[in-house]
Motif scaffolding. Structure first.
Motif, PDB file in Angstrom:
ATOM      1  N   VAL A  64       0.859  -1.182   0.000  1.00 14.08           N
ATOM      2  CA  VAL A  64       0.000   0.000   0.000  1.00 14.08           C
ATOM      3  C   VAL A  64       0.898   1.236   0.000  1.00 14.08           C
ATOM      4  O   VAL A  64       1.831   1.340   0.801  1.00 14.08           O
ATOM      5  N   VAL A  76      -8.792   5.154  -4.700  1.00 12.87           N
ATOM      6  CA  VAL A  76      -7.974   3.970  -4.430  1.00 12.87           C
ATOM      7  C   VAL A  76      -7.908   3.124  -5.693  1.00 12.87           C
ATOM      8  O   VAL A  76      -8.925   2.848  -6.329  1.00 12.87           O
ATOM      9  N   ARG A  78      -6.344  -0.528  -7.366  1.00 11.65           N
ATOM     10  CA  ARG A  78      -5.752  -1.845  -7.133  1.00 11.65           C
ATOM     11  C   ARG A  78      -5.039  -2.258  -8.402  1.00 11.65           C
ATOM     12  O   ARG A  78      -5.625  -2.241  -9.480  1.00 11.65           O
ATOM     13  N   GLU A 121      -0.260  -7.913  -4.846  1.00 11.08           N
ATOM     14  CA  GLU A 121      -1.122  -6.836  -5.305  1.00 11.08           C
ATOM     15  C   GLU A 121      -0.685  -5.534  -4.669  1.00 11.08           C
ATOM     16  O   GLU A 121      -0.098  -5.516  -3.591  1.00 11.08           O
ATOM     17  N   TRP A 123      -1.991  -1.586  -3.725  1.00 10.62           N
ATOM     18  CA  TRP A 123      -3.097  -0.654  -3.528  1.00 10.62           C
ATOM     19  C   TRP A 123      -2.499   0.738  -3.436  1.00 10.62           C
ATOM     20  O   TRP A 123      -1.597   0.981  -2.622  1.00 10.62           O
ATOM     21  N   LEU A 147      -9.821   1.167   3.270  1.00  7.81           N
ATOM     22  CA  LEU A 147      -8.953   0.108   2.759  1.00  7.81           C
ATOM     23  C   LEU A 147      -8.543  -0.839   3.892  1.00  7.81           C
ATOM     24  O   LEU A 147      -8.486  -2.051   3.689  1.00  7.81           O
TER      25      LEU A 147
END
Length: 161
Positions: A64, A76, A78, A121, A123, A147
């Motif tokens: 993040v 936000v 992804r 992943e 963010w 989040l």
């Protein structure tokens, strides 16, 4: 080296630069709320190289950080980790100050080989202000709180699966 874990959540950014603190603030929120035993939290700060080593032993990695794309503050995004790692070459040799988490993904793939996490992943939280000494803006704080809720829900669901 990272300890074996199901999920590693890394918050990146600079606590002294306003909305750039989104990642570390998220990690602090999660630590205060409590995470399942299979989740490890890391404040990645601005040390990209450390992130590559922290990934060892994790099946899933969530990074993040703040973004400056021009979108509405608090938006936000992804992004699958493989897309980010593929788009970023390593910085010039000897320039570790330019080594960020996106470089860590590419470096980690090379370093960890078969131990590279199978699920990565990213963010990104769009920031409004990145000035030294600024506080986290309200829109970014709200996005980070939301989040944190989402990541807690996801990690809890994975624990029950």
């Amino acid at each position: 080296m990272g300890a074996p874990t199901e999920t590693l959540i890394v918050g990146c950014g600079n606590l002294l630069r306003g909305d750039d603190a989104a990642g570390p603030v998220l990690v602090r929120i999660l630590a205060e709320r409590g995470v399942p035993d299979h989740v490890r939290l890391v404040d990645g700060g601005t040390a990209g190289m450390d992130i590559a080593f922290a990934m060892r032993g994790a099946r899933r990695v969530v990074i993040v950080d703040a973004a400056r794309s021009g979108a509405e503050p608090g938006t936000v995004f992804r992004v699958p980790g493989e897309e980010v790692a593929a788009d970023h070459a390593l910085p010039a040799a000897g320039n570790l100050h330019a080594f960020r988490w996106d470089h860590a993904l590419a470096f980690g793939r090379w370093l960890l080989k078969d131990e590279y996490p199978s699920d990565v992943e990213v963010w990104l939280v769009e920031g409004a202000s990145f000035q030294l000494g600024d506080e986290l803006s309200e829109s970014v704080r709200a996005a980070v709180e939301a989040l944190a809720d989402r990541l807690l829900d996801e990690t809890a669901a994975r624990a029950g699966a």
